[in-house]
Structures are given as structure tokens and as C-alpha cells.
Write an enzyme that holds these catalytic residues in place. Structure first.
Site, PDB file in Angstrom:
ATOM      1  N   GLY A 173       8.652   8.574  -7.209  1.00 57.22           N
ATOM      2  CA  GLY A 173       8.941   7.678  -8.433  1.00 57.22           C
ATOM      3  C   GLY A 173       7.827   7.098  -8.925  1.00 57.22           C
ATOM      4  O   GLY A 173       7.849   6.508  -9.928  1.00 57.22           O
ATOM      5  N   ALA A 185       3.971   3.113   2.654  1.00 58.36           N
ATOM      6  CA  ALA A 185       2.729   2.217   2.811  1.00 58.36           C
ATOM      7  C   ALA A 185       2.067   2.250   1.834  1.00 58.36           C
ATOM      8  O   ALA A 185       0.554   1.845   2.185  1.00 58.36           O
ATOM      9  CB  ALA A 185       2.315   3.057   4.302  1.00 58.36           C
ATOM     10  N   SER A 186       2.199   2.183   0.724  1.00 62.90           N
ATOM     11  CA  SER A 186       1.410   2.080  -0.454  1.00 62.90           C
ATOM     12  C   SER A 186       0.402   3.049  -0.367  1.00 62.90           C
ATOM     13  O   SER A 186      -0.936   2.470  -0.729  1.00 62.90           O
ATOM     14  CB  SER A 186       0.973   0.566  -0.756  1.00 62.90           C
ATOM     15  N   ARG A 187       0.368   4.056   0.236  1.00 66.94           N
ATOM     16  CA  ARG A 187      -0.697   4.863   0.470  1.00 66.94           C
ATOM     17  C   ARG A 187      -1.083   6.050  -0.296  1.00 66.94           C
ATOM     18  O   ARG A 187      -2.319   6.911  -0.323  1.00 66.94           O
ATOM     19  CB  ARG A 187      -0.717   5.567   2.038  1.00 66.94           C
ATOM     20  N   GLU A 236       3.764  -1.828  -2.707  1.00 66.64           N
ATOM     21  CA  GLU A 236       4.451  -2.836  -1.798  1.00 66.64           C
ATOM     22  C   GLU A 236       4.024  -4.221  -2.337  1.00 66.64           C
ATOM     23  O   GLU A 236       4.833  -5.086  -2.374  1.00 66.64           O
ATOM     24  CB  GLU A 236       4.342  -2.482  -0.365  1.00 66.64           C
TER      25      GLU A 236
END
Ligand code: FES
Ligand code: FES
Lengths: 625, 342
Positions: free
Chosen positions: B47, B87-89, B290
């Protein structure tokens, strides 16, 4: 039950079909007609993902018995872009970036279509009210409002239709441009298939038996009556697991179905695959489990005490993970401080509430590869764990990540894929499981509830001398991501500030509550809530502006973190400056200045809402006072 | 006065990609017939808009339009490992590795054309679906270039792997937690403006100004979407959401009891994107998913305090808790003024 003959006009075509009378209109559309564009987000009239037009009126199709559609004209999301050309509103959603995971979007587009039909000149506040029955968990709604306003203006000729087109990238550089999302057309039209929308020939339906106890020994499970029901193909329990049972993001402490004992209410105990979901449900009800209740423990602080019930034998102190961070000597730091303040903070468990409840399919392919299709946020790790659990080489296990209708960390756990794989192996047929909203809420991970004690010492000029924090989190019945959450919480706990003396301890604790797991912002939300609240308390006492106290202590380029890592460039000062300037912040100590501030109510602030204000002019008066 | 307004702020920091472990991801790239690009990597959209970001990155690196990028994703048996979607990765790990793989594919194609045109590879440029050599009249479409390469027996493909230079932290018994948990950090700050109804205790968050460092914004609209969504989730936790358990049984198993923010609860979010490029990865990007959520709750709690002088330490800040705290405050103040009068 005798079928009813349903005659209706659906998406412009006459339909005449037999339908089971217990069906809701939503089931008939999705299961019988394969119109899966509209979704089931809650099944209770609360979320709006199932919104369709019935005789031109916006209706929640999960609340409508199919028989009520007799003779009606029904339009689903599929009706809006029937020829493949998106409607103005759908194009506006595409252009404005109004879809993220997309799961709420078909319902949202229907509601927005209804809003502009009801009032083609609706302003932003009216649009908000008219979309009030549709939940979106991803977007924060802002870009949805933008989209509806854009569509309104194009429809009214206030903007040219070129306003809906792609941003120009003719100069060649596409990085830094708000290129329209490539997945949006499939989402605004309802064409994207999520796992719960997928079907396979010969597919069986899965239902799960769940524990009614928070902590109990499983004395026996009798599946014979369930297996005797016609249409039931397989019933599995932990006894059917061929390999080394256990999953978890860090410690593999959770069996795919409860083994020997249950540790929380809602834990999977057995699963059934049957020809249809109703038969599977009946079979679940026919499974007999004898439990012997065990003393439970629900409070993490109690769980840490001597003599508390033990949730997992491997962790007799119920500690899933303790993370320490130590810098300098905090007691010396407090002694040097002019002001030392201690407070307790706590945060609650919250639910991810992704609009797409868990769903998945599994099948064994022609090369004997066990294949699981599900909205998993971690197919790599799930594949490793499942291979061990079902005792197959990794090359014989395949995970396909279906479009994720919202995750936020909640779909990192392999909570149901193991049951699906096992049932596919047992039956050699495709199997599908779709959770209800209730099942999703009671059985999957939550954000860790926390209790934090924070003590901070500062000098009169606002320099932080020492910080001591202890946070205890309820990790619930299984480890899931608890270890990682405690680690990230601790590393980031003291905030981006230079503090010479730091003592941080975070504890993740086993209890018999619903497990806690990964959730967007992963522990850092809990600890920084405490630290950032605390800084304002101290700023008030010292008479310092909140920005000021943070600047005094801010990490700068080359700073050393509390884990003794040397940083390069640190953008904190830029962020402070930018937020302060953009908000036109009026400087001053946080001494309840609200009533006297001069920086309130600018035009980048939304008006406040008084529910029903549209109808009661008096209320407006009151709000203005 | 029934309603009072106030403002508060809070800052945050966050680490990008997996914590205290070595993160890694891989991708394959191919410049395909007709001059489109094919990118294969093991994760998909949750998303956040990663597919669009990857298409932009591949388009930028190879020199085609984003709509001509096809992404094959999400399959452990058909795509290289990209690890997990969290993990905002995603932009950091997958974005960087797609850039590297795309560069390699482009280099293969450029080398063929350099030989064919007899120019040095450095003088060749690509962009907008075309390839050309500077100061010459050599200019053809990417589709034609792919055909040239294939006629010489070369399929222009590339692959790459991207790993982080990170370590665990010393968190065993007696450890001090030292280590290098991330190689990229982001910082942010938010200001919230609230209105508190002193009769009902209800809090409305009217605006949030959110300034976040994302390294480099590949798609600013997508970054704003993450900030807006994160802030509203945080407001949910800050003010209303509450998963309640009694003896292990929940009383909030549906959306009738589990209250979520709706369109009427959301503030106007004013995003300010800060770009402090990551010096390690090839693109300068970092992440936003995040960190966007972290400062909102304390900013709102600080704003409530500014408005009415009460602070909620125990989330969520429901109307009942606000009213209770206001009553206690009034009682305390009455008591002090009485003492003062005595
Ligand atoms: S309102 Fe019908 S599914 Fe949620
Ligand atoms: S885009 Fe609305 S719920 Fe995900």
C-alpha cells in the site's frame, strides 16, 4: 433450505439465478457472480468496503439479505468502468494518489460517487460528512478528499479534464515527481484480486477451531464426528504436523495449532477443509476438545513475579526479551542535575485494523511444491519456517505474496499459512481460508501495551544530564516480534538528544493475553511518547520554549548515539526549523498558553466540526464563542 | 468558553531498514524488447506505493518512461530475495538495489552501442525511451537499441545485491547495548493544533505540520500519503482506539466497539519534506513509513496540555479521561486558592 430464484438487473445486465436464501447480497455478488470488486471488510455495516448502489441508493451489501434485491437494479464498483475507461472520479483518485493498499477504495469510490450525485457542488466539509461511513486505514483520508474535490471541479467544468492526466516527465527525470501510482487503476476499478477474491478449481474452504480459554491443557481432541460429516475432506490438529513445529519472527515458540496447551483466547486448535464454508463451520462445531484449565496470568508485572503462572516452559521468568542500554553513570548525572522529574506513562494495545482480513490459498503444484498465496509481509522468512514445519526442502516450498490490503506489521506473522499448507498436503486440493473481522481481531497480533517509568535530570539551562527509563510491555502469549520491538524501543527511547548518562531497560513479557507483535513504529512509538511528553513538562518548569529545549539537546552532525554509533549528517535541526516555520509557531514556554496564543486558526488548519452543525445553526454560534 | 485551542510539538528519530542485523535485498533487471524494462524482486506492494517508486527508479536509471516498466514481484520461487515488507525499508533496500541492477543492465546495452557507434561509453546517454551519443547524430529508440544488442548476441540484463553495514547491539546479560543498528537515520518534527471541548472532553486535531527527512523523495505525493496515513493512525491510538481485554477475552472484536478514525476525525496535514541524502546508498533515499507516526501522539498530548492544562499519561486520551483530569485540576486549584486565602 430451498433456493430462491433471484431476478435483478446487475451492472446493467438482467440476471436470473438461483440463490441460497441465507446469503447476503455481498455473498451473492462476490461468490455467485464473481464480482469481487466490492470487499468484505467487517461484515457488520461498519466499514463501507461493501458499498454498492441498489436502485441508485448507496447500500452496505453486507447488511442486505439477497432476497431483498429481488427485482432491484444493483450496481457494483465494476459498473463504473465497464468499458475499461475509468470514470472521472476514478481518474481523480488515480491522479490524487488517493489509493494506498486499495482495499477500502472500491467502497470509497462508490460512496464518493454517491456524494457527488447528491450534491455536485459539495464542499470539502460536506464531502467529509458524506464519506463518514467508509473507513480507510491507510491514507489518512486527505488525498481522498483531494480526489473528490478534483473530480467535482472537473465535472463542473471549473478545471479542464487535463487536470486528471499524468504529471509531465518530458524532461526525462522521473525521480522527485509525483508520478501517478501504477497500481491505482486496478484498485479504483476493483479489478485487483486480493487473496480472498481468488478462486481455484476444486478449491476447499477452511475454517478454524479456536480456544475459548486463555490458559488450559488440552486433554484430548476428538475429530471423528467432524470427519463423519459429508463434504468434510480433512481435519487437522498439531498431531498432523510432520516436521519441527514452531514459528515466530525471532523465537519460534508458536505451533501452527496449539500443541498440548492453549495460551490465549482465540488460539487455533484445529482446522477443517470442506467443500463449502458452511460445512466447514459445522464440522468445526463438531470437534470435541477436553480442556483442563490452568491458572492464567494477564498482567505483565505480575507475570514477572516469583510464583506467577508460566506461559512457556523455556522462559520460567516469563521474560521474552530484556534489552539494556547503558551510557555513563545515571546516578551521577541525576546528582549533577538542577531538576529531576519522574513520571509514569502507559499505552494501550491497539489493533492494526487493516481493511483486508487475513486470507490465503494453498495448493500443491505439479512438481510437488507446496505453494501458499497470502498477503504475507515476509514471504522469505515464512518460506524458511514452513519448510521446517512441514519437513520439506526449501525448494519445495513456495510463497507468493498476494496484494496486501494493509499490513502495518500485522501480516509479518505466519499465523495461518501453516494450517493452509498442511490441509493442501492432506487433501491434495487447493484450499482457501478467509478470516472474518472478529477472527482477525481476536487471534492476530496487537501493538504492545506498555508501562513506562521515565526519570530525567536537567540543568537549569535545559541540558539533559541523565535519563533512566524502564518499560514493561505485555507481549501476550507468543513471541512473534516482541524481541525486535523491545530492541528498537530501547535504541530509540532517549530520542535524538545528546545525553551523557543513560539507562534504558525494555522488557517484553509473556502473558495469556492476545499476542503483541510488529506494528508500524515498532516500540519507538511507545518510548518516544514518554520522552517527548517529558521534555514539555521540563520545558514548562524551566520556562523554555519546547523547540528551544530540544535544540539545546539536539544531536548534530557527527553525534554519537546511545548505542555509541557515530552518525554522519543529522537532519534534526532542519526538521525543527521547518516545522517551526511552517506552523508559524509562536515561541514561549508551554505554560498553557493556548487561550492566549496568536498562532492559532490559520488557513492551513481545518475548521472544527460540530456533528450535525449543518442542521443546527445554534451550534455554529457556540463553536465561534 | 466551551472549546479551547492549543498547540504542541514533538520531535522524533528513526532507523531505516532492519534493526541490529545485516539487511539485504536483491533484484534483476532486463531491458526488454520494444525498449521497456522488466524488474524482478521478491516483495510487493503493501500500500505504500513501492511498485511506483521502483518503476520510477528503474525508469530513471535506464532511461525509459515509468509506464514502460514492468515489475515482476512477490514470489519466492521466481524472484530473488528481497526479504520483508516492513521496517520502513522498501525504498531504501529495494529501491537502491533496483537502481544498481538497472545500472548494470543499462551498461550492457550502452557497451554494445558504444562499440557499434565507435564512441566511448561515457558519451552515451539514455532518457525518455531514447539512446544517443553526444556530439554525434547517433540517436535511436531504446527498442531499436535492444534489437541491436540481441543481434549481437547480447541480452541487456543486470542483477544486484545491496546489503547494510550494520551490527547487532550488545544486549546480552551485562551488555550496554552498543552497536551499529542502522546505517541510515531519519529525523522529524511535528506540530499539532487541537481543539478541546471542555464540556464533553472531546479533542479534535485540526492541523498537523509534519517535517520529515526522507533522504530523497522519489515520489513526493507518495511521501505525503505515508505522512498523512501515519499521522491519522497515531491519532487513532492517541485519542480513541483501545483493544480491551478482560481475563483474556476481548470486548472489542468488531468495528462497532473498536473505534477507528473516520473522515471527520482527521486533521489537515501540512507536510514538509526534507532531503538530507543518504551518503551510502546509490540513490540518497531513506524512508518514511514508520517515522511519520512517532511524534504525533506526544505533539497532540502537548497541545491538549496547552489548551486546557491537563496532561494525559495513559493512552488513549478519551473524553472521559480529559474531563476527569480537568475536574481534578479544578479541584486542586480550588484547594490551593482556598489555602492561599486562609
Ligand atoms: S460495512 Fe459491509 S463489509 Fe464492512
Ligand atoms: S487504501 Fe484505504 S484502507 Fe488501504
Amino acid at each position: 433450505m430451498v433456493d430462491i430464484r433471484l431476478n435483478a438487473t446487475i451492472n446493467g445486465r438482467k440476471v436470473s439465478r438461483d440463490a441460497k436464501p441465507h446469503l447476503r447480497l455481498l455473498d451473492f455478488l462476490r461468490d455467485d457472480l464473481n464480482l469481487t470488486g466490492n470487499k468484505e471488510g467487517c461484515g457488520a455495516g461498519e466499514c463501507g468496503t461493501c458499498s454498492v448502489f441498489v436502485d441508485g441508493v448507496l447500500m452496505k451489501s453486507c447488511l442486505m439479505p439477497v432476497a431483498k434485491a429481488q427485482g432491484a437494479t444493483v450496481d457494483t464498483i465494476e459498473s463504473l468502468a465497464k468499458s475499461g475507461e475509468l470514470s472521472v472520479l476514478q481518474k481523480a483518485f488515480h491522479k490524487a494518489g488517493a489509493s494506498q493498499c486499495g482495499y477500502c477504495i472500491p467502497g470509497m469510490v462508490m460512496a464518493a460517487t454517491a456524494a457527488l450525485r447528491a450534491n455536485p457542488f459539495a464542499d470539502r466539509e460536506e464531502i467529509k460528512e458524506r464519506l463518514g461511513g467508509n473507513i480507510c486505514r491507510c491514507t489518512g483520508y486527505q488525498k481522498i478528499f483531494d480526489a473528490v474535490e478534483l473530480a467535482r471541479d472537473v465535472q463542473n467544468g471549473r478545471l479542464p479534464s487535463t487536470a486528471l492526466l499524468e504529471t509531465d516527465t518530458a524532461d526525462g527525470d522521473v525521480i522527485g515527481k509525483s508520478v501517478r501510482r501504477i497500481d491505482a487503476p486496478s484498485k479504483v476499478s476493483g479489478r485487483l484480486k486480493y487473496a480472498g477474491d481468488m478462486i481455484m478449481p476444486g478449491m476447499l474452504h477452511v475454517q478454524v477451531l479456536r480456544s475459548p480459554h486463555a490458559h488450559a491443557r488440552i486433554v484430548s481432541i476428538d475429530t471423528s464426528a467432524a470427519l463423519a460429516i459429508a463434504g468434510v475432506e480433512s481435519v487437522i490438529t498439531s498431531a498432523d504436523v510432520p516436521g519441527k513445529d514452531g514459528f515466530g519472527v525471532f523465537v519460534h515458540d508458536q505451533p501452527i495449532m496449539a500443541r498440548d496447551k492453549v495460551r490465549y483466547v482465540g488460539e487455533a486448535v484445529a482446522a477443517v477443509a470442506a467443500e463449502d464454508a458452511l460445512t466447514a463451520k459445522r464440522a468445526v462445531a463438531a470437534i470435541k476438545v477436553v480442556y483442563e484449565p490452568l491458572a492464567p496470568v494477564f498482567d505483565p508485572d505480575e507475570a514477572m513475579r516469583e510464583g506467577a503462572a508460566i506461559v512457556h516452559d523455556y522462559a520460567p521468568d516469563n521474560i521474552t526479551k530484556h534489552i539494556p542500554i547503558r551510557v555513563g553513570d545515571v546516578e551521577a548525572g541525576f546528582a549533577e542535575s538542577d531538576l529531576v522529574i519522574e513520571e509514569n506513562y502507559s499505552t494501550q494495545a491497539i489493533e492494526h485494523a487493516y481493511l483486508e482480513p487475513e486470507a490465503g490459498l494453498a495448493y500443491i503444484d505439479h512438481d510437488d511444491v507446496v505453494t501458499v498465496v497470502s498477503p504475507s509481509q515476509n514471504i522469505t522468512h515464512h518460506r524458511h519456517m514452513l519448510a521446517r514445519i512441514i519437513a520439506k526442502p526449501i525448494s519445495k516450498v513456495r510463497f507468493i505474496m498476494s496484494p496486501v490490503g494493509g499490513g502495518f506489521g500485522g501480516k509479518e506473522d505466519m499465523i495461518y499459512q501453516g494450517m493452509l499448507a498442511l490441509l493442501a498436503m492432506k487433501t491434495m486440493r487447493p484450499v482457501r481460508l478467509v478470516y472474518t473481522r472478529e477472527e482477525s481481531i481476536i487471534s492476530t497480533a496487537k501493538r504492545h501495551p506498555s508501562r513506562t517509568t521515565l526519570r530525567m535530570g536537567v540543568t537549569r539551562d535545559g541540558r539533559i544530564k541523565a535519563l533512566a527509563m524502564r518499560m514493561v510491555c505485555d507481549g501476550g502469549a507468543y513471541g512473534l516480534s516482541t524481541e525486535g520491538v523491545m530492541r528498537k524501543a530501547a535504541i530509540l527511547a532517549a530520542g535524538p538528544y545528546n545525553i551523557p548518562n543513560v539507562r534504558i531497560d525494555t522488557f517484553g513479557i509473556y502473558t495469556n493475553n492476545t499476542p503483541s507483535g510488529a506494528f508500524r513504529s515498532f516500540g519507538a512509538l511507545q518510548t518516544q511518547f514518554a520522552t517527548e511528553s517529558h521534555l514539555d513538562i521540563i520545558a514548562e518548569r524551566l520556562g523554555l520554549d519546547p523547540f528551544e529545549i530540544r535544540r539545546i539537546n539536539a544531536m548534530r552532525d557527527g553525534a554519537t548515539t546511545h548505542t555509541k554509533q557515530k552518525l554522519g549528517s543529522v537532519s534534526l535541526m532542519r526538521a525543527l526549523d521547518a516545522a517551526e516555520q511552517a506552523s508559524n509557531w509562536e515561541a514561549g514556554a508551554p505554560t498553557v498558553r493556548g487561550p492566549t496564543r496568536g498562532d492559532l486558526g490559520h488557513d492551513d488548519v481545518r475548521p472544527s466540526v460540530t456533528l450535525g452543525a449543518r442542521f443546527a445553526a445554534d451550534d455554529k454560534q457556540e463553536a465561534a464563542e | 468558553m466551551a472549546r479551547k485551542r492549543g498547540r504542541g510539538m514533538a520531535a522524533c528519530w528513526y532507523g531505516i531498514a532492519r534493526t541490529a542485523t545485516i539487511d539485504r535485498a536483491a533484484a534483476w533487471a532486463e531491458i526488454d524488447d520494444g525498449g521497456s524494462a522488466k524488474i524482478v524482486t521478491g516483495v510487493t506492494e503493501i500500500g505504500e506505493g513501492i511498485l511506483t517508486v521502483l518503476a520510477q527508479i528503474a525508469a530513471h536509471e535506464i532511461g525509459v518512461k515509468p509506464e514502460h516498466v514492468v515489475i515482476g514481484d512477490n514470489d519466492t520461487a521466481r524472484a530473488p530475495e528481497a526479504a520483508h515488507a516492513g521496517a520502513s525499508r522498501q525504498t531504501y533496500m529495494i529501491g537502491n538495489v533496483v537502481a544498481l541492477a538497472s545500472r548494470e543492465a543499462r551498461k550492457r546495452l550502452v557497451d554494445v552501442m558504444a562499440e557499434m557507434w565507435d564512441v566511448s561509453a561515457e558519451t552515451i546517454h539514455t532518457g525518455n525511451g531514447e539512446i544517443w551519443a553526444e556530439n554525434t547524430n547517433h540517436r535511436i529508440s531504446m527498442g531499436e537499441a535492444v534489437a541491436c544488442a540481441k543481434n549481437r548476441g547480447v541480452v541487456p540484463i543486470g542483477s544486484a545485491t545491496f546489503g547494510t553495514d550494520t551490527t547487532g547491539i550488545a544486549d546480552g546479560k551485562g551488555g550496554d547495548g552498543s552497536g551499529r543498528p542502522w546505517q541510515a537515520y531519519v529525523f522529524g518534527c511535528q506540530v499539532a493544533e487541537v481543539e478541546v471541548d471542555t464540556i464533553t472532553g472531546e479533542v479534535q486535531v485540526l492541523a498537523v505540520w509534519a517535517a520529515h527527512d526522507v533522504g530523497r523523495a522519489v515520489n513526493p505525493q507518495g511521501v505525503e500519503g505515508q505522512i498523512e496515513g501515519g499521522i491519522v493512525q497515531a491519532i487513532g491510538q492517541g485519542l480513541m482506539e483501545d483493544y480491551q481485554l478482560k481475563d483474556g477475552h476481548t470486548s472489542t472484536s468488531g468495528f462497532a466497539k473498536y473505534i477507528l478514525p473516520t473522515s471527520l476525525d482527521v486533521p489537515r496535514v501540512n507536510s514538509i519534506i526534507i532531503e538530507d541524502p543518504d551518503p551510502i546508498g546509490p540513490l540518497g533515499v531513506k524512508g518514511i513509513g514508520e517515522p511519520a507516526m512517532v511524534p504525533t501522539i506526544p505533539a497532540v498530548m502537548n497541545a491538549i496540555y496547552d489548551a486546557v492544562g491537563v496532561r494525559v499519561f495513559d493512552l488513549p486520551a478519551t473524553p472521559e479521561k480529559i474531563l476527569l483530569a480537568m475536574r481534578e485540576k479544578a479541584r486542586r486549584e480550588a484547594a490551593t486558592s482556598m489555602q492561599a486565602a486562609e
